[in-house]
Design an enzyme around this catalytic site. Structure first.
Site, PDB file in Angstrom:
ATOM      1  N   GLU A   1     -11.508   8.778  -2.014  1.00  0.00           N
ATOM      2  CA  GLU A   1     -12.581   9.100  -0.999  1.00  0.00           C
ATOM      3  C   GLU A   1     -13.768  10.218  -1.425  1.00  0.00           C
ATOM      4  O   GLU A   1     -13.573  10.897  -2.178  1.00  0.00           O
ATOM      5  CB  GLU A   1     -11.819   9.765   0.377  1.00  0.00           C
ATOM      6  CG  GLU A   1     -11.164  10.864   0.091  1.00  0.00           C
ATOM      7  CD  GLU A   1     -10.049  10.802   1.224  1.00  0.00           C
ATOM      8  OE1 GLU A   1      -9.804  11.977   1.930  1.00  0.00           O
ATOM      9  OE2 GLU A   1      -9.159   9.912   1.413  1.00  0.00           O
TER      10      GLU A   1
ATOM     11  N   ASP B   1      -3.364   5.303  -2.387  1.00  0.00           N
ATOM     12  CA  ASP B   1      -4.329   6.534  -1.817  1.00  0.00           C
ATOM     13  C   ASP B   1      -4.409   7.440  -2.864  1.00  0.00           C
ATOM     14  O   ASP B   1      -3.088   8.206  -2.988  1.00  0.00           O
ATOM     15  CB  ASP B   1      -4.024   6.758  -0.331  1.00  0.00           C
ATOM     16  CG  ASP B   1      -4.580   7.851   0.156  1.00  0.00           C
ATOM     17  OD1 ASP B   1      -5.838   8.309  -0.430  1.00  0.00           O
ATOM     18  OD2 ASP B   1      -4.458   7.919   1.339  1.00  0.00           O
TER      19      ASP B   1
ATOM     20  N   ASP C   1      -0.969  15.052   6.743  1.00  0.00           N
ATOM     21  CA  ASP C   1      -1.800  14.709   5.726  1.00  0.00           C
ATOM     22  C   ASP C   1      -2.926  15.393   5.697  1.00  0.00           C
ATOM     23  O   ASP C   1      -4.231  14.999   6.259  1.00  0.00           O
ATOM     24  CB  ASP C   1      -2.129  13.031   5.992  1.00  0.00           C
ATOM     25  CG  ASP C   1      -3.141  12.504   4.882  1.00  0.00           C
ATOM     26  OD1 ASP C   1      -2.978  12.818   3.809  1.00  0.00           O
ATOM     27  OD2 ASP C   1      -3.693  11.583   5.336  1.00  0.00           O
TER      28      ASP C   1
ATOM     29  N   ASN D   1      -9.732  -0.826   7.616  1.00  0.00           N
ATOM     30  CA  ASN D   1      -8.617  -0.140   7.582  1.00  0.00           C
ATOM     31  C   ASN D   1      -7.961  -0.237   9.124  1.00  0.00           C
ATOM     32  O   ASN D   1      -8.702   0.561  10.149  1.00  0.00           O
ATOM     33  CB  ASN D   1      -8.633   1.406   7.376  1.00  0.00           C
ATOM     34  CG  ASN D   1      -7.380   1.977   7.377  1.00  0.00           C
ATOM     35  OD1 ASN D   1      -6.358   1.636   7.394  1.00  0.00           O
ATOM     36  ND2 ASN D   1      -7.635   3.529   7.630  1.00  0.00           N
TER      37      ASN D   1
ATOM     38  N   GLU E   1     -14.395   3.887   6.043  1.00  0.00           N
ATOM     39  CA  GLU E   1     -13.400   4.457   7.127  1.00  0.00           C
ATOM     40  C   GLU E   1     -13.955   4.536   8.374  1.00  0.00           C
ATOM     41  O   GLU E   1     -15.032   5.081   8.490  1.00  0.00           O
ATOM     42  CB  GLU E   1     -12.885   5.632   6.616  1.00  0.00           C
ATOM     43  CG  GLU E   1     -11.689   6.490   7.419  1.00  0.00           C
ATOM     44  CD  GLU E   1     -10.320   5.492   7.314  1.00  0.00           C
ATOM     45  OE1 GLU E   1     -10.625   4.699   7.997  1.00  0.00           O
ATOM     46  OE2 GLU E   1      -9.471   6.241   6.934  1.00  0.00           O
TER      47      GLU E   1
ATOM     48  N   CYS F   1      -7.316  13.754   7.812  1.00  0.00           N
ATOM     49  CA  CYS F   1      -7.261  12.430   8.146  1.00  0.00           C
ATOM     50  C   CYS F   1      -8.471  11.897   8.355  1.00  0.00           C
ATOM     51  O   CYS F   1      -9.461  12.541   9.191  1.00  0.00           O
ATOM     52  CB  CYS F   1      -6.281  12.340   9.268  1.00  0.00           C
ATOM     53  SG  CYS F   1      -6.012  10.698   9.983  1.00  0.00           S
TER      54      CYS F   1
ATOM     55  N   HIS G   1      -7.642   3.904  -4.129  1.00  0.00           N
ATOM     56  CA  HIS G   1      -8.985   4.169  -3.516  1.00  0.00           C
ATOM     57  C   HIS G   1      -9.077   5.888  -3.506  1.00  0.00           C
ATOM     58  O   HIS G   1      -8.029   6.458  -3.434  1.00  0.00           O
ATOM     59  CB  HIS G   1      -9.200   3.455  -2.133  1.00  0.00           C
ATOM     60  CG  HIS G   1      -8.342   4.251  -1.085  1.00  0.00           C
ATOM     61  ND1 HIS G   1      -8.275   5.400  -0.527  1.00  0.00           N
ATOM     62  CD2 HIS G   1      -7.009   3.492  -0.352  1.00  0.00           C
ATOM     63  CE1 HIS G   1      -7.161   5.733   0.265  1.00  0.00           C
ATOM     64  NE2 HIS G   1      -6.433   4.350   0.426  1.00  0.00           N
TER      65      HIS G   1
ATOM     66  N   ASP H   1      -6.505  10.246  -2.569  1.00  0.00           N
ATOM     67  CA  ASP H   1      -7.215  11.088  -1.826  1.00  0.00           C
ATOM     68  C   ASP H   1      -8.596  11.510  -2.422  1.00  0.00           C
ATOM     69  O   ASP H   1      -9.376  10.483  -2.426  1.00  0.00           O
ATOM     70  CB  ASP H   1      -6.483  12.476  -1.704  1.00  0.00           C
ATOM     71  CG  ASP H   1      -5.367  12.525  -0.609  1.00  0.00           C
ATOM     72  OD1 ASP H   1      -5.377  11.538   0.065  1.00  0.00           O
ATOM     73  OD2 ASP H   1      -4.253  13.064  -0.849  1.00  0.00           O
TER      74      ASP H   1
ATOM     75  N   TYR I   1       0.925  -1.251   0.038  1.00  0.00           N
ATOM     76  CA  TYR I   1      -0.016   0.126   0.044  1.00  0.00           C
ATOM     77  C   TYR I   1       0.771   1.277   0.015  1.00  0.00           C
ATOM     78  O   TYR I   1       1.816   1.443   0.842  1.00  0.00           O
ATOM     79  CB  TYR I   1      -0.842   0.066   1.148  1.00  0.00           C
ATOM     80  CG  TYR I   1      -1.978   1.091   1.396  1.00  0.00           C
ATOM     81  CD1 TYR I   1      -2.650   1.547   0.393  1.00  0.00           C
ATOM     82  CD2 TYR I   1      -1.765   1.868   2.554  1.00  0.00           C
ATOM     83  CE1 TYR I   1      -3.511   2.620   0.737  1.00  0.00           C
ATOM     84  CE2 TYR I   1      -2.578   2.993   2.783  1.00  0.00           C
ATOM     85  CZ  TYR I   1      -3.518   3.425   1.799  1.00  0.00           C
ATOM     86  OH  TYR I   1      -4.121   4.435   2.169  1.00  0.00           O
TER      87      TYR I   1
ATOM     88  N   ARG J   1     -13.824   4.908  -0.941  1.00  0.00           N
ATOM     89  CA  ARG J   1     -13.792   4.928   0.236  1.00  0.00           C
ATOM     90  C   ARG J   1     -14.807   6.067   0.817  1.00  0.00           C
ATOM     91  O   ARG J   1     -15.087   7.200   0.276  1.00  0.00           O
ATOM     92  CB  ARG J   1     -12.403   5.565   0.784  1.00  0.00           C
ATOM     93  CG  ARG J   1     -12.245   6.150   2.080  1.00  0.00           C
ATOM     94  CD  ARG J   1     -10.805   6.724   2.650  1.00  0.00           C
ATOM     95  NE  ARG J   1     -10.879   7.754   3.644  1.00  0.00           N
ATOM     96  CZ  ARG J   1      -9.819   8.127   4.057  1.00  0.00           C
ATOM     97  NH1 ARG J   1      -8.654   7.637   3.849  1.00  0.00           N
ATOM     98  NH2 ARG J   1      -9.946   9.134   5.073  1.00  0.00           N
TER      99      ARG J   1
END
Length: 332
Positions: free
Chosen positions: A153, A123, A96, A248, A225, A161, A151, A125, A81, A194
């Site tokens: 989101e 990731d 982040d 996760n 999440e 985060c 992924h 975002d 990942y 996500r």
């Protein structure tokens, strides 16, 4: 008359370097591609569906460097990942909070996929851009860089985060449009949706969103999440029985660190450990720095370190050295 022997050609430094590069390139090529040349997307999809159908979750570990990725692969993990938070923390030294961009992540993905054969989940975002065209480009670039899955989101662009307060999510329709753009941009890559809505809108709304993300957006799998109870995962899996679901297990967050069999029992197909190794590396590095500062030597902290030969084993150093020796011998 007597023919004079042709003078022996002397190898130039350029020729020696070129020969070395060619042989080392072959070594790297075998590492990166193997023999089958199956796409990373096809590999990830096969692993994901096998895990889903057998109810034996696929474990995916975060690698904040190509070296860590090789170590994970050597140990036996079948997928790795690239965390957005990991890129921000380990390689940019920033929070982040949407600071990283597409190119920042692509650099890490390319470095990782050049020296590993296991597929990488990445990731992205919220897609790295304000328009659907940015998202299409992001997915295309990620797949060309060697990623097997991404992924994306449903947070707003000024994201936070997933385990911190004050998150905001976009309307369901906007996330569906993001996913449709991602589908248009991919060839074989797996697209994971996500949702961060559970902590904001509650379980029922989060499940409704995920249904739309799959049925209307075309997502291949779901990443829910900040889940706080196994019963919540059970509800997600019952609502979407044919869709692989990711858990996760980030440390020190909202989600308890459940065991693999507990997660399998509630329908989880993929288990993510995004920054476990990075957090351990950080603690070890801190101890080394403090020890050197306090003792005026690195002797006392040497016991915390991998031996040089162990490090060489991780990257198969000796095969590179042999390739250089072979190139030098041929160049004489």
């Amino acid at each position: 008359f007597i023919l004079a022997a042709a003078p022996r050609r002397r190898s130039s430094p350029f020729h020696a370097a070129a020969a070395t590069a060619m042989i080392v390139g072959r070594v790297l090529g075998r590492r990166a591609f193997g023999s089958a040349r199956e796409s990373a997307g096809a590999k990830f999809r096969k692993l994901m569906m096998e895990a889903h159908n057998t109810k034996k979750p696929l474990q995916i570990v975060g690698a904040t460097s190509a070296y860590a990725g090789r170590m994970a692969q050597n140990i036996g993990f079948q997928a790795v990942y690239v965390s957005g938070g990991g890129v921000a923390l380990a390689n940019l030294g920033v929070p982040d909070l949407g600071v990283t961009g597409l190119d920042d992540v692509l650099v890490d993905v390319r470095r990782l996929t050049r020296v590993t054969t296991v597929p990488a989940l990445v990731d992205i975002d919220t897609g790295f851009g304000a328009s659907i065209f940015n998202i299409e480009r992001t997915v295309r670039d990620m797949e060309q860089a060697g990623a097997g899955a991404i992924h994306m989101e449903d947070q707003v662009s000024a994201k936070r985060c997933g385990h911190r307060p004050n998150k905001q999510v976009v309307p369901t329709g906007e996330m569906v449009s993001r996913l449709q753009a991602a589908i248009r941009g991919r060839h074989e890559m797996v697209i994971m949706a996500r949702t961060d809505s559970l902590a904001i809108e509650g379980l029922d709304s989060a499940i409704d969103r995920c249904k739309a993300y799959v049925n209307d957006g075309g997502a291949d799998c779901i990443f829910a999440e900040a889940v706080t109870d196994l019963a919540q995962f059970k509800k997600f899996s019952e609502a979407l029985p044919d869709v692989p679901l990711l858990a996760n297990l980030t440390e020190f967050g909202q989600t308890p660190l459940w065991k693999l069999d507990e997660l399998a029992d509630v329908g989880i197909s993929l288990v993510l450990y995004p920054l476990s190794a990075f957090r351990a590396q950080s603690r070890a590095a801190e101890a080394v720095f403090k020890g050197i500062m306090a003792d005026g030597t690195n002797k006392e902290v040497e016991k915390l370190m991998h031996h040089r030969m162990t490090t060489y084993e991780v990257i198969d150093y000796m095969s590179y050295e042999r390739a250089m020796d072979e190139a030098a011998a041929k160049a004489k």
